[in-house]
Design an enzyme around this catalytic site. Structure first.
Site, PDB file in Angstrom:
ATOM      1  N   SER A  44      49.504   9.112  51.571  1.00 18.50           N
ATOM      2  CA  SER A  44      50.602   9.236  50.626  1.00 18.50           C
ATOM      3  C   SER A  44      51.512  10.160  50.977  1.00 18.50           C
ATOM      4  O   SER A  44      51.022  11.181  51.432  1.00 18.50           O
ATOM      5  CB  SER A  44      50.213   9.362  49.301  1.00 18.50           C
ATOM      6  OG  SER A  44      51.066   9.123  48.123  1.00 18.50           O
TER       7      SER A  44
ATOM      8  N   LYS B 215      50.857  -9.237  52.092  1.00 21.16           N
ATOM      9  CA  LYS B 215      51.891 -10.123  52.189  1.00 21.16           C
ATOM     10  C   LYS B 215      53.121  -9.851  51.444  1.00 21.16           C
ATOM     11  O   LYS B 215      53.019  -9.048  50.474  1.00 21.16           O
ATOM     12  CB  LYS B 215      51.494 -11.592  51.896  1.00 21.16           C
ATOM     13  CG  LYS B 215      50.466 -11.581  50.170  1.00 21.16           C
ATOM     14  CD  LYS B 215      51.510 -11.695  49.482  1.00 21.16           C
ATOM     15  CE  LYS B 215      50.851 -11.375  48.222  1.00 21.16           C
ATOM     16  NZ  LYS B 215      51.637 -11.248  47.079  1.00 21.16           N
TER      17      LYS B 215
END
Length: 322
Positions: free
Chosen positions: A36, A96
Site C-alpha cells: 500500500s 474488472k
C-alpha cells in the site's frame, strides 16, 4: 508443485473481504505480501493474513520472491500497474475491468502473450458451476432454440465518497456493475455479439453514470437485453428465453459461498427447479488463476471481447438525466 507466490497491490475492500481470505486458505497459493502507499494500512492488512507488508507498489514488484500479483486498485489505475507488473515479469490477476480503454486492454493482452505471462481479469462468476450447468441445459435443448437473454445486475445506492462515484478513478455503473451482464452475454451467446443500442443515466449530483441499458445481438438473431446500475434495489439475475421455455437464475453474479443455487426451468409441461450444492466462486477464481500460472496459460481472450463490447456500449449510449 510449489504454490504460486502472490503479492497484492492495494488494500481494497474486495481484497480484504473476499480475495485475501481465499488466497490464504488455498494450498496452491502462498500469499507473500501486501503493498500500500500507506505503510500503516499495509501493515494492518498483512498482519490479518500472516504475510509481509510492503510500503509502495513498485517496491513489491521489485521482489524476487513473488511469481504473480493481484491488482484490486481503482479501475483507472489498472493499466499503469498491470503494465508495471508485466514489465517486472509477474503474472497478473486484475479486478474488472482490466482497463477502461479497449486499445489499452488489447496492448496489455498482447504484451502478456509475448512474455508468456498469465493475465486474467477477475470476473469471478464465470467460475461458479451453476453457469456451466445452464450451458449444458441449453446444449441439451431444454428450452428449444434460444431467442433472448435478459441479464441485470444492480446494487443499492453507495456512500457519497465511494470511489465508484469518481470519474477520475474510473467510476460509473458501466465499469462496475455493467461488466456482469455484458460478460454473461458473452458467456452464453459467444464472441460475435454486437451492440445495437444503449443508454447511460446519471442520478442527480453524480459525475458518473449510475444506470445503464444495452441491446446486443448475434448474427443468428439472438438478442441480449442488459440492465445495470449503482442506485437501485438489488438485482442479480439472468433469464434465457427459448422457443420452448425459459431458464432463470437468481443471485447469479455474486452469490455467497453458502448459497445453494436453484436453476428454474419453465416449459409448457411445468416448472422444474434444479438445485445445486453451494460453491465458493471466489475460491474457484483463485484456484483457476493459480492453475493458469502453473501451465503458462495465454491471456484470457474473453477480456478482449468484453472490452470491445464495453467500448461499443459507451460509444452507442445516449446520456440521460441531469
Amino acid at each position: 508443485m510449489d504454490p504460486v507466490r502472490i503479492g497484492v497491490l492495494g488494500c481494497a475492500d474486495i481484497a480484504q473481504r473476499r480475495m485475501l481470505p481465499a488466497m490464504a486458505s488455498d494450498p496452491k497459493v502462498e500469499l507473500v505480501a501486501v503493498a500500500s502507499r500507506d505503510a500503516a494500512k499495509a501493515r494492518a492488512t498483512a498482519d490479518g493474513f500472516g504475510c509481509q507488508a510492503v510500503h509502495g507498489y513498485a517496491e513489491l514488484l521489485a521482489r524476487e520472491d513473488i511469481d504473480a500479483v493481484y491488482v484490486p486498485l481503482p479501475a483507472a489505475l489498472h493499466a499503469q500497474w498491470v503494465e508495471a507488473a508485466l514489465n517486472s515479469g509477474k503474472h497478473v490477476l486484475a479486478e474488472k475491468p482490466l482497463t477502461t480503454e479497449q486499445a489499452v486492454t488489447e496492448r496489455l493482452v498482447g504484451q502478456a502473450a509475448a512474455a508468456r505471462l498469465a493475465l486474467v481479469e477477475n470476473v469471478m462468476f464465470v467460475h461458479h458451476p451453476q453457469h456451466a450447468a445452464v450451458r449444458r441445459l441449453l446444449a441439451d435443448g431444454a428450452i428449444g432454440e434460444l431467442r433472448v437473454l435478459h441479464a441485470a445486475f444492480a446494487i443499492p445506492r453507495l456512500p457519497d465518497d465511494d470511489i465508484r462515484h469518481d470519474p477520475v478513478l474510473g467510476g460509473g455503473a458501466l465499469w462496475d456493475t455493467g461488466v456482469y451482464p455484458v460478460r454473461a452475454a458473452l458467456y452464453f451467446l459467444g464472441e460475435e455479439l454486437r451492440v445495437e443500442g444503449a443508454s447511460l443515466a446519471r442520478s442527480a449530483g453524480r459525475a458518473v453514470d449510475t444506470a445503464g441499458t444495452a441491446l446486443l445481438s448475434t448474427p443468428q438473431g439472438v438478442a441480449a437485453q442488459l440492465s445495470f446500475g449503482l442506485d437501485h434495489g438489488y438485482r442479480s439475475v439472468y433469464e434465457l428465453w427459448g422457443s420452448e421455455g425459459r431458464i432463470t437464475v437468481e443471485r447469479a453474479f455474486t452469490p455467497a459461498a453458502d448459497h445453494a443455487p436453484c436453476i428454474r426451468v419453465e416449459r409448457g409441461t411445468g416448472t422444474e427447479e434444479i438445485r445445486l450444492p453451494p460453491a465458493d466462486q471466489v475460491a474457484h477464481a483463485v484456484r483457476a488463476f493459480a492453475d493458469f500460472v502453473r501451465v503458462g496459460a495465454a491471456p484470457d481472450q474473453a477480456s478482449l471481447h468484453q472490452a470491445a463490447l464495453l467500448h461499443a456500449v459507451r460509444q452507442h449510449a445516449s446520456v440521460l438525466g441531469p
